[in-house]
Design an enzyme around this catalytic site. Structure first.
Site, PDB file in Angstrom:
ATOM      1  N   ASP A  90      46.903  36.151  33.362  1.00  0.00           N
ATOM      2  CA  ASP A  90      47.886  35.225  33.014  1.00  0.00           C
ATOM      3  C   ASP A  90      47.402  35.022  31.437  1.00  0.00           C
ATOM      4  O   ASP A  90      46.255  35.197  31.181  1.00  0.00           O
ATOM      5  CB  ASP A  90      47.478  33.687  33.734  1.00  0.00           C
ATOM      6  CG  ASP A  90      48.646  32.778  33.575  1.00  0.00           C
ATOM      7  OD1 ASP A  90      49.453  33.049  32.487  1.00  0.00           O
ATOM      8  OD2 ASP A  90      48.281  31.535  33.834  1.00  0.00           O
ATOM      9  N   CYS A 275      41.979  27.437  64.182  1.00  0.00           N
ATOM     10  CA  CYS A 275      42.382  28.631  63.557  1.00  0.00           C
ATOM     11  C   CYS A 275      41.675  29.963  63.998  1.00  0.00           C
ATOM     12  O   CYS A 275      40.422  29.564  64.664  1.00  0.00           O
ATOM     13  CB  CYS A 275      42.089  28.471  61.963  1.00  0.00           C
ATOM     14  SG  CYS A 275      42.113  30.058  60.932  1.00  0.00           S
TER      15      CYS A 275
END
Ligand SMILES: [Zn+2]
Length: 483
Positions: A90, A275
């Site tokens: 970025d 999970c």
């Protein structure tokens, strides 16, 4: 082309595909974990073992880092980070705007990104905030376009990404997309959407992303910049976004937040770890709360959940069941539901690029009536030509003396027996009829009757649905009889 994209399977506007950067290939939809070299909760090589094929880091941080600037310039990002997959950088536009560091210019950032060996380089665009007015957004877009053009003169070998800006104005986003196409860039981040996502403005998110995506070259790879929560990956993928990036896996971990595909939970409030990842199956919730390694373990869980969701989306695209995943995920928050409904309201645009045949159509409530498969079928069934008289059998009662007999299946409408095994009629599962699906099906019937002006229709309808039938076919009373 140095950066190229090849689509393999499509569903809605989503694609699975191959992003090729030089000799490296990554599967899309693709998640780029964000790496901050100073705070590596999970190292890039550990990420590679978790299946990460590409990552993103920040050029500004490397540029200002006493610890890493020199080594990045000397050895390159791949060696410094210990990662041989694709690395994107970025520009640091966000940091530049926060710190007001005007010395870190567009030219400087792209030259620096090149010098440290980034493979996808981002110019110093302007991330127009949602509250910018039209004129301001237009001016900032012009500046972004000038900077892309300037950066192209420095990075002229195809490694440059061309961001799409334009604030919250769909026409500016569409204009930006056209101008980005003209640069020849094949990797296009859609920028400045983070404030929309942070404030749950998913309806506007859908509007601006669709406006950009509709005009962007279909062979470009689209990155939804800053999209890092697994609850919205399916929605974004459905709009044709191929790449996501996640700083959230680490940021949330530092705040003690446990990601799920239906939102985030506070670890402190959990009694269970719902999970299947390695961390959750080898720790109790109490062990996790007390662990000195808590942040790192939470980050691993968060990243695992995010990567698994990307894999689930890829499989759904291959199967043609992405609408079901979008429907499931977007019910986790009312504002996401708004975004989903906005997407559905655009089905007549979406249908042009959606695939014709899919694995199945599961009815999941009234939103399903607006899906592309229904819109497409309402047009597709017009190809079936009836005789001078046609009977539409909504129940078992079949009139024996018409030229043609067709059946009825909501939410699609009429079908001749030869289409009973084909998609979507043969591969759709619907529960007991409800009002929205019957109305949608009767919209299909209405179009069929209107289209076949020479045919006289008779309809046999269950008593329960007769008033819905008459209401749906209002104005066509001389074209059908109900028997
Ligand atoms: Zn887990």
């Amino acid at each position: 082309m140095v950066i190229s994209f090849e689509a393999l399977h499509k569903d809605i506007w989503a694609r699975t595909g191959r992003l090729k950067v030089g000799e490296k290939i990554a599967r899309t939809p693709l998640l780029l974990p964000v790496i901050n070299p100073h705070i590596q909760l999970i190292t890039p090589s550990e990420m590679q073992q978790m299946g990460v094929e590409a990552l993103i880091t920040n050029a500004y941080i490397f540029s200002k880092s006493v610890e890493f600037r020199k080594s990045a310039l000397e050895k390159g990002l791949h060696e410094v980070l210990g990662f041989d997959g694709i690395i994107m950088t970025d520009s640091g536009a966000f940091q530049q705007s926060v710190y007001g560091d005007v010395a870190f210019s567009n030219t400087e950032t792209v030259e620096f990104q090149r010098a440290i060996g980034s493979e996808i380089i981002v110019p110093m665009d302007i991330a127009t905030p949602p509250d910018r007015d039209y004129e301001g957004a237009r001016e900032e877009l012009s500046t972004t376009m000038e900077r892309i053009t300037e950066a192209m003169t420095i990075i002229d070998d195809g490694h440059l990404a061309a961001p799409v800006q334009g604030g919250i104005f769909p026409d500016l986003r569409a204009d930006a997309a056209v101008r980005v196409n003209e640069t020849g860039a094949t990797f296009c981040p859609i920028g400045a959407v983070v404030p929309l996502m942070e404030n749950y403005r998913y309806k506007e998110l859908v509007q601006v992303v669709l406006a950009a995506k509709q005009r962007l070259n279909p062979s470009s790879c689209i990155h939804l910049f800053g999209a890092g929560h697994p609850a919205m990956f399916a929605l974004a993928a459905a709009m044709g976004c191929d790449v996501f990036d996640s700083a959230a896996y680490a940021l949330y971990a530092r705040e003690g937040r446990y990601m799920t595909t239906s939102g985030s939970l506070k670890l402190n409030e959990l009694q269970e770890l719902p999970c299947a990842c390695q961390v959750c199956r080898t720790h109790t919730v109490e062990e996790l709360k007390k662990s000195p390694d808590k942040e790192r373990l939470l980050a691993m869980h968060n990243l695992s959940v995010s990567l698994a969701e990307i894999a689930r989306i890829r499989q759904a695209i291959i199967d043609g069941t992405l609408w079901e995943v979008v429907d499931e995920r977007c019910r986790s928050h009312p504002r996401l539901l708004e975004g989903y409904r906005e997407l559905l309201s655009r089905s007549s645009d979406l249908v042009e690029r959606d695939r014709v045949s899919k694995r199945r159509f599961f009815y999941r409530g009234d939103e399903s009536c607006m899906r592309t498969e229904v819109i497409r079928y309402h047009s597709a069934c017009l190809r079936f030509v009836p005789g001078a008289t046609c009977h539409i059998a909504m129940n078992e009662m079949v009139s024996g003396d018409t030229d043609t007999v067709v059946q009825f299946k909501p939410p699609f409408g009429i079908y001749p027996s030869e289409m009973a095994e084909t998609f979507p009629i043969g591969q759709s599962e619907i529960p007991a009829w409800d009002e929205p699906m019957v109305k949608a099906g009767l919209q299909g019937v209405r179009r069929y009757i209107e289209y076949n002006t020479e045919t006289q229709f008779s309809i046999s309808c269950p008593q329960r649905w007769i008033s819905t039938l008459h209401e749906s076919l209002k104005g066509l009373e001389d074209r059908y009889v109900c028997i």
